[in-house]
Enzyme design. Structure first.
Site, mmCIF file in Angstrom:
data_model
loop_
_atom_site.group_PDB
_atom_site.id
_atom_site.type_symbol
_atom_site.label_atom_id
_atom_site.label_comp_id
_atom_site.label_asym_id
_atom_site.label_seq_id
_atom_site.Cartn_x
_atom_site.Cartn_y
_atom_site.Cartn_z
ATOM 1 C CB CYS A 65 -0.998 -0.030 1.161
ATOM 2 S SG CYS A 65 -0.330 0.163 2.820
ATOM 3 C CG HIS A 98 15.316 -12.378 14.351
ATOM 4 N ND1 HIS A 98 15.855 -11.757 15.450
ATOM 5 C CD2 HIS A 98 16.368 -12.755 13.592
ATOM 6 C CE1 HIS A 98 17.173 -11.750 15.365
ATOM 7 N NE2 HIS A 98 17.506 -12.347 14.232
HETATM 8 C C1 RB5 Z 1 -4.042 5.362 0.665
HETATM 9 O O1 RB5 Z 1 -4.094 6.723 0.430
HETATM 10 C C2 RB5 Z 1 -3.110 5.077 1.850
HETATM 11 O O2 RB5 Z 1 -3.715 5.499 3.033
HETATM 12 C C3 RB5 Z 1 -2.767 3.606 1.923
HETATM 13 O O3 RB5 Z 1 -2.173 3.215 0.731
HETATM 14 C C4 RB5 Z 1 -1.804 3.191 3.020
HETATM 15 O O4 RB5 Z 1 -0.667 3.973 3.031
HETATM 16 C C5 RB5 Z 1 -2.394 2.995 4.342
HETATM 17 O O5 RB5 Z 1 -1.726 2.599 5.310
#
Ligand code: RB5
Length: 145
Positions: A65, A98
């Site tokens: 993400c 670990h």
């Molecule tokens: C999306 O904008 C962002 O919040 C997501 O990709 C991530 O970084 C969340 O932890």
């Protein structure tokens, strides 16, 4: 040689790069999405990848993400999941040695793709060390009961 991948919109491009990288090495890649840079909710993809591991479809997965944080928090809600947010080669290696991490989580807004690819290779090549670290993993598992 089977691995499951997932990302939100922020991680889409890096996930695609990881998919090509692993496919070229002969890995069978299960891609849980997302499929574009259109905004989605990262917990949905953290859950899909975690469920593939919980259900025994794959032993390991990779999540991306923006930061690696939200998607790993979501994945870690499922039993038996040890998703580690890693930032460099050291944390990628240590999360396997670990922590016996079964998901590598990375931030596409944090890492250069070239470093992320090196981290993927290091993470996949590093075995769990066992021994005293197994005792600690067992204690984490006990927290789920
Ligand atoms: C999306 O904008 C962002 O919040 C997501 O990709 C991530 O970084 C969340 O932890």
């Amino acid at each position: 040689m089977k691995i499951v991948l997932g990302s939100d919109h922020a991680g889409f491009s890096l996930k695609e790069t990881i998919k090509e990288h692993l496919s070229s090495q002969g890995w069978e890649v299960i891609d849980c999405g997302t499929d574009s840079e259109e905004s989605v909710d990262y917990p949905d993809f953290g859950e899909k990848v975690a469920r593939a591991i919980c259900d025994g479809i794959c032993e390991k997965g990779i999540l991306v993400c923006g930061t690696g944080i939200g998607i790993s928090i979501a994945a870690n809600k499922l039993p038996g999941i040890r998703a580690a947010v890693c930032h460099d080669l050291f944390t990628a290696q240590a999360s396997r040695e670990h922590n016996d991490a079964n998901i590598l989580a990375m931030g596409a807004r944090v890492l250069a793709p070239s470093l992320a690819m090196e981290m993927v290779d290091t993470w996949l090549a590093t075995p769990f060390s066992g021994g005293r670290n197994q005792r600690r993993i067992d204690k984490i598992a006990a927290l789920e009961k």
